[in-house]
Design a protein around this motif. Structure first.
Motif, mmCIF file in Angstrom:
data_model
loop_
_atom_site.group_PDB
_atom_site.id
_atom_site.type_symbol
_atom_site.label_atom_id
_atom_site.label_comp_id
_atom_site.label_asym_id
_atom_site.label_seq_id
_atom_site.Cartn_x
_atom_site.Cartn_y
_atom_site.Cartn_z
ATOM 1 N N SER A 32 9.540 14.042 2.522
ATOM 2 C CA SER A 32 9.396 13.826 1.083
ATOM 3 C C SER A 32 10.372 12.768 0.590
ATOM 4 N N ALA A 33 11.605 12.819 1.103
ATOM 5 C CA ALA A 33 12.605 11.816 0.710
ATOM 6 C C ALA A 33 12.196 10.424 1.187
ATOM 7 N N ILE A 34 11.695 10.355 2.418
ATOM 8 C CA ILE A 34 11.239 9.066 2.950
ATOM 9 C C ILE A 34 10.062 8.547 2.132
ATOM 10 N N ALA A 35 9.134 9.451 1.801
ATOM 11 C CA ALA A 35 7.986 9.053 0.995
ATOM 12 C C ALA A 35 8.432 8.514 -0.359
ATOM 13 N N ALA A 36 9.399 9.200 -0.989
ATOM 14 C CA ALA A 36 9.889 8.754 -2.291
ATOM 15 C C ALA A 36 10.571 7.391 -2.187
ATOM 16 N N ALA A 37 11.402 7.212 -1.157
ATOM 17 C CA ALA A 37 12.139 5.964 -1.005
ATOM 18 C C ALA A 37 11.213 4.800 -0.677
ATOM 19 N N THR A 38 10.333 5.007 0.297
ATOM 20 C CA THR A 38 9.439 3.916 0.703
ATOM 21 C C THR A 38 8.433 3.586 -0.394
ATOM 22 N N SER A 39 7.936 4.605 -1.071
ATOM 23 C CA SER A 39 6.991 4.353 -2.149
ATOM 24 C C SER A 39 7.661 3.621 -3.303
ATOM 25 N N ALA A 40 8.885 4.008 -3.634
ATOM 26 C CA ALA A 40 9.617 3.322 -4.701
ATOM 27 C C ALA A 40 9.895 1.870 -4.329
ATOM 28 N N ALA A 41 10.271 1.632 -3.069
ATOM 29 C CA ALA A 41 10.528 0.259 -2.620
ATOM 30 C C ALA A 41 9.249 -0.568 -2.653
ATOM 31 N N HIS A 42 8.144 0.043 -2.216
ATOM 32 C CA HIS A 42 6.872 -0.675 -2.215
ATOM 33 C C HIS A 42 6.444 -1.022 -3.634
ATOM 34 N N ILE A 43 6.582 -0.060 -4.555
ATOM 35 C CA ILE A 43 6.170 -0.307 -5.936
ATOM 36 C C ILE A 43 7.058 -1.367 -6.582
ATOM 37 N N ALA A 44 8.356 -1.329 -6.296
ATOM 38 C CA ALA A 44 9.264 -2.348 -6.847
ATOM 39 C C ALA A 44 8.883 -3.733 -6.344
ATOM 40 N N SER A 45 8.571 -3.817 -5.049
ATOM 41 C CA SER A 45 8.147 -5.094 -4.477
ATOM 42 C C SER A 45 6.822 -5.554 -5.072
ATOM 43 N N GLU A 46 5.904 -4.596 -5.238
ATOM 44 C CA GLU A 46 4.596 -4.922 -5.813
ATOM 45 C C GLU A 46 4.737 -5.381 -7.266
ATOM 46 N N ARG A 47 5.601 -4.710 -8.014
ATOM 47 C CA ARG A 47 5.810 -5.087 -9.416
ATOM 48 C C ARG A 47 6.380 -6.503 -9.514
ATOM 49 N N ALA A 48 7.366 -6.795 -8.668
ATOM 50 C CA ALA A 48 7.967 -8.130 -8.685
ATOM 51 C C ALA A 48 6.941 -9.198 -8.291
ATOM 52 N N ALA A 49 6.113 -8.884 -7.292
ATOM 53 C CA ALA A 49 5.109 -9.845 -6.846
ATOM 54 C C ALA A 49 4.084 -10.116 -7.941
ATOM 55 N N ARG A 50 3.635 -9.064 -8.611
ATOM 56 C CA ARG A 50 2.639 -9.263 -9.665
ATOM 57 C C ARG A 50 3.216 -10.042 -10.836
ATOM 58 N N GLU A 51 4.453 -9.743 -11.201
ATOM 59 C CA GLU A 51 5.084 -10.485 -12.288
ATOM 60 C C GLU A 51 5.246 -11.953 -11.912
ATOM 61 N N GLU A 52 5.613 -12.206 -10.650
ATOM 62 C CA GLU A 52 5.752 -13.582 -10.183
ATOM 63 C C GLU A 52 4.407 -14.310 -10.192
ATOM 64 N N HIS A 53 3.362 -13.627 -9.715
ATOM 65 C CA HIS A 53 2.039 -14.241 -9.699
ATOM 66 C C HIS A 53 1.513 -14.494 -11.106
ATOM 67 N N GLN A 54 1.795 -13.553 -12.015
ATOM 68 C CA GLN A 54 1.356 -13.749 -13.392
ATOM 69 C C GLN A 54 2.063 -14.934 -14.031
ATOM 70 N N ALA A 55 3.353 -15.039 -13.795
ATOM 71 C CA ALA A 55 4.105 -16.169 -14.335
ATOM 72 C C ALA A 55 3.590 -17.487 -13.760
ATOM 73 N N ALA A 56 3.279 -17.493 -12.460
ATOM 74 C CA ALA A 56 2.758 -18.706 -11.813
ATOM 75 C C ALA A 56 1.398 -19.087 -12.394
ATOM 76 N N ALA A 57 0.533 -18.065 -12.626
ATOM 77 C CA ALA A 57 -0.790 -18.345 -13.194
ATOM 78 C C ALA A 57 -0.666 -18.883 -14.611
ATOM 79 N N ASP A 58 0.220 -18.289 -15.427
ATOM 80 C CA ASP A 58 0.422 -18.775 -16.795
ATOM 81 C C ASP A 58 0.954 -20.202 -16.785
ATOM 82 N N HIS A 59 1.873 -20.483 -15.875
ATOM 83 C CA HIS A 59 2.447 -21.827 -15.793
ATOM 84 C C HIS A 59 1.392 -22.839 -15.359
ATOM 85 N N ALA A 60 0.553 -22.446 -14.383
ATOM 86 C CA ALA A 60 -0.476 -23.362 -13.900
ATOM 87 C C ALA A 60 -1.464 -23.710 -15.009
#
Length: 482
Positions: A32-60
């Motif tokens: 459960s701890a591993i699931a919480a940690a890995t899922s949180a890390a994955h979501i943080a990475s996914e959130r950063a990637a989407r924000e970066e892609h959105q900013a890139a699309a708006d800039h383009a």
């Protein structure tokens, strides 16, 4: 109550002396701890990637040079679905539905880059998240630690000794349930920490996180009561184990998977190709803005000339081509909305089967409440599609108005053969920055709480049924001890 507490303490002491119990509990907590940690890390990475892609699309989009507005319509832009703050605990349908939409004129695209579609088939067996651990694995631990809680006492004769010392049947069952409940609380702890962490990073999510945590506490309570009751009603520990494993298999595996398959069979959805062909046929039927002889747009031309009080298109104070583009977009947008509603209704009809399946499985009930509270359910995805379509329509119509009001009709007609006229049809790049960015508005905590009612009601029904079984087991135990 004092006797029940003593029995609970003795049961816990017995569990702590069993290596299997320690290993099982440690494995679940660690998982459960591993699931919480890995899922949180994955979501943080996914959130950063989407924000970066959105900013890139708006800039383009904003970085386009001076050009004809209709070229900007076809240049289009991308919008990303934001990540829910509680998605690290319960990803819901997000991995299946896609995260990115390409917005362009004359067309409504589907969301792409869903995790399940972009990864190997192995991930389809289930993601390791705190919600999955609690829904599927925590009940297994409770079964393996509690299947013999009462049956063992009957087999060894301890149950009669307890009766001799004044312990009633209710005391025995209550004590066993309290001991198993302690184990359930330990199993729940990492997930509660995960929810609390998410709520701390987004204080507005605190109420939703608390409701989700309460839903899982009720879910595990149901399993605790069932495990102790079945152990009491079974003639042997082996029979109790086999019966509980069967209950877990049906409730956690067969009913959810079978209900999903049944929903797909009962409410089959057309493929994307079929939908595109039907939409294209309907679009040609209502009018073709690229065809000067189309009856609908011929009538639109007559209405426009009458509105402005002129006899010829050339005498209009605005560019007729821009007006035609705007009218054509309004027509197709209405058609897109109709087809999008059909698709959403089809998905809701399939989802209704899963909601009905909660009558047969508390796992479906808690998952329904969990997804609604985390804003990762189907309704949240539909909300994203609707808001993205509204943004697409506003974007295209802004550009069409710019086409009608900012480009001279004569230059527009001659731009294919006259280079100077083509240059004059290019509007300033400053106009691209004036287009508002996309901002997704998720369901409010109050709206999510309302969406959780059905799942919570299902859990309440299962809790009442479990209490009824527990009471019945106590009555049977009391009768057998006389």
């Amino acid at each position: 109550m004092r006797r029940a507490l003593r029995i609970a303490a003795e049961e816990l002491r017995l569990m702590t002396r069993t290596r299997t119990a320690w290993l099982g509990l440690a494995a679940l907590v660690l998982l459960s701890a591993i699931a919480a940690a890995t899922s949180a890390a994955h979501i943080a990475s996914e959130r950063a990637a989407r924000e970066e892609h959105q900013a890139a699309a708006d800039h383009a989009f904003e970085a386009q040079p001076d050009r004809h507005p209709h070229r900007a319509v076809h240049f289009g832009t991308y919008v990303q679905r934001p990540v829910s703050p509680l998605a690290a605990f319960e990803p819901g349908v997000d991995p299946f539905t896609g995260t990115t939409l390409f917005l362009e004129g004359h067309r409504q695209n589907t969301a792409t880059f869903g995790a399940m579609r972009e990864s190997s088939g192995l991930i389809r067996f289930g993601q390791l998240t705190p919600a999955f651990v609690l829904q599927a694995l925590a009940p297994l631990l409770l079964i393996f630690l509690g299947f013999s809680a009462v049956a063992r006492e009957r087999e060894t004769g301890v149950l009669k000794q307890l009766r001799v010392h004044g312990a009633r049947a209710g005391d025995v069952l209550a004590g066993k349930a309290l001991a198993l409940g302690t184990i359930g609380l330990v199993a729940l702890a990492p997930a509660l920490v995960s929810l609390a962490t998410a709520a701390a990073s987004a204080p507005a999510e605190a109420a939703s996180a608390a409701l989700i945590g309460g839903a899982y506490a009720v879910y595990l309570t149901i399993w605790i009561l069932v495990v102790v009751a079945v152990s009491s009603l079974s003639r042997s520990s082996r029979g109790a184990l086999l019966g509980l494993i069967a209950v877990w298999t049906v409730s956690v595996v067969l009913v959810p998977r079978g209900t999903a398959a049944l929903a797909t069979w009962a409410k089959p959805a057309p493929t994307r190709v079929e939908m595109d062909l039907r939409l294209a046929q309907d679009a040609r039927r209502i009018g073709d803005s690229h065809n000067p002889d189309d009856p609908f747009f011929a009538a639109f031309k007559a209405r426009t000339l009458s509105t402005y009080g002129v006899q010829r298109v050339e005498d209009l104070p605005v560019n007729f081509r821009g007006l035609v583009s705007a009218e054509g977009e309004a027509l197709t947008a209405g058609l897109f909305a109709e087809y999008a509603k059909r698709t959403a209704d089809q998905q809701r009809a399939q989802s209704a089967w899963l909601k009905a399946g909660a009558v047969l499985s508390p796992a479906l009930a808690v998952r329904q409440a969990s997804m609604a509270g985390a804003a990762t359910d189907l309704e949240n995805h539909v909300r994203f599609l609707e808001q993205a379509e509204a943004h697409r329509f506003d974007l295209v119509q802004r550009l069409n108005r710019l086409h009608a009001e900012g480009v001279q009709a004569g230059d527009d007609a001659a731009r294919s053969s006259d280079l100077d006229a083509e240059r004059r049809t290019r509007v300033s790049a400053k106009n691209w920055a004036a287009v508002p960015d996309f901002h997704f508005r998720s369901a409010t905590p109050a709206e999510r709480a309302g969406a959780m009612i059905a799942g919570l009601a299902g859990l309440a029904g299962w809790l009442l049924a479990a209490i009824g079984l527990f009471v019945f087991a106590g009555l049977r135990l009391r009768e057998s001890s006389k």
